[in-house]
Design an enzyme around this catalytic site. Structure first.
Site, PDB file in Angstrom:
ATOM      1  N   GLU A   5      14.932  -6.225   0.222  1.00  0.00           N
ATOM      2  CA  GLU A   5      15.834  -7.015   0.048  1.00  0.00           C
ATOM      3  C   GLU A   5      15.300  -8.350  -1.242  1.00  0.00           C
ATOM      4  O   GLU A   5      14.255  -8.211  -1.393  1.00  0.00           O
ATOM      5  CB  GLU A   5      15.716  -8.010   0.998  1.00  0.00           C
ATOM      6  CG  GLU A   5      16.865  -9.314   1.310  1.00  0.00           C
ATOM      7  CD  GLU A   5      17.159 -10.081   2.187  1.00  0.00           C
ATOM      8  OE1 GLU A   5      17.965 -10.247   2.677  1.00  0.00           O
ATOM      9  OE2 GLU A   5      15.919  -9.853   3.345  1.00  0.00           O
ATOM     10  N   HIS A  42      12.956  -3.751   6.105  1.00  0.00           N
ATOM     11  CA  HIS A  42      13.002  -3.373   4.837  1.00  0.00           C
ATOM     12  C   HIS A  42      11.491  -4.666   4.268  1.00  0.00           C
ATOM     13  O   HIS A  42      11.170  -5.526   5.475  1.00  0.00           O
ATOM     14  CB  HIS A  42      14.054  -4.305   4.350  1.00  0.00           C
ATOM     15  CG  HIS A  42      14.354  -6.026   4.222  1.00  0.00           C
ATOM     16  ND1 HIS A  42      15.458  -5.896   5.889  1.00  0.00           N
ATOM     17  CD2 HIS A  42      14.187  -7.037   4.710  1.00  0.00           C
ATOM     18  CE1 HIS A  42      15.627  -7.057   5.746  1.00  0.00           C
ATOM     19  NE2 HIS A  42      14.689  -8.194   5.043  1.00  0.00           N
ATOM     20  N   GLU A  53       1.092  -0.872   0.168  1.00  0.00           N
ATOM     21  CA  GLU A  53      -0.498   0.264   0.042  1.00  0.00           C
ATOM     22  C   GLU A  53       0.976   0.922  -0.049  1.00  0.00           C
ATOM     23  O   GLU A  53       1.529   1.233   1.114  1.00  0.00           O
ATOM     24  CB  GLU A  53      -1.204  -0.236   0.706  1.00  0.00           C
ATOM     25  CG  GLU A  53      -1.961   1.678   1.301  1.00  0.00           C
ATOM     26  CD  GLU A  53      -2.519   1.647   2.929  1.00  0.00           C
ATOM     27  OE1 GLU A  53      -2.569   2.012   2.975  1.00  0.00           O
ATOM     28  OE2 GLU A  53      -3.147   0.176   3.549  1.00  0.00           O
ATOM     29  N   ASN A 109      -0.108  11.385   0.862  1.00  0.00           N
ATOM     30  CA  ASN A 109      -0.281  12.500   1.867  1.00  0.00           C
ATOM     31  C   ASN A 109      -0.103  14.054  -0.089  1.00  0.00           C
ATOM     32  O   ASN A 109       1.203  14.310   0.088  1.00  0.00           O
ATOM     33  CB  ASN A 109       0.986  12.979   2.804  1.00  0.00           C
ATOM     34  CG  ASN A 109       0.334  11.518   3.839  1.00  0.00           C
ATOM     35  OD1 ASN A 109      -1.319  11.760   4.252  1.00  0.00           O
ATOM     36  ND2 ASN A 109       1.286  11.477   4.586  1.00  0.00           N
TER      37      ASN A 109
END
Length: 137
Positions: free
Chosen positions: A128, A78, A59, A63
């Site tokens: 990663e 990560h 997601e 803003n």
């Protein structure tokens, strides 16, 4: 009679990004993530990205009034993606201009535990990329 236990299902991880277009382009080129849903609201937009390999989504929160990069702090680690061929993916990332870090390998008790590289998205979030192997298969 005992009630059935429902195991929670991981569904998404959220990060805040400055530029929707730049971030969507990065995640599409790097990991084949495409927009599954996009919900504009007054003041912010939510963009859900996923690919065919998993129902898990990333997601992106944008803003609208934000102009300065986010301070990632020292708490974020990560997110990780598993791939079939780490060398081929590393070469592809380099060709795409995504600036992957060098491939590394971790060994434990004389055996390969993980082979991976890191890359950063446009907002500096670390990602990663792991060779499918062992627990990361």
């Amino acid at each position: 009679m005992s009630a059935a236990i429902t195991v929670p299902k991981p569904i998404h991880s959220m990060i805040r990004v400055l530029d929707e277009t730049r971030s969507v382009d990065f995640y599409s080129r790097a990991f084949g993530l495409e927009i599954a849903d996009r919900f504009p609201f007054e003041g912010f937009t939510l963009v859900y990205l996923r690919n065919a390999s998993s129902g898990f989504e990333l997601e992106l929160t944008i803003n609208h009034d934000r102009t300065e990069p986010y301070d990632l702090g020292d708490g974020y680690g990560h997110i990780a993606f598993a791939v079939e061929d780490i060398e081929a993916e590393h070469a592809r990332f380099a060709r795409e201009g995504l600036s992957p870090k060098p491939i590394k390998a971790f060994h434990r008790d004389g055996a390969l535990m993980a082979k991976f590289f890191f890359v950063a998205d446009p907002d500096g979030y670390k990602i990663e990329v792991l060779q499918r192997h062992g627990r990361y298969g």
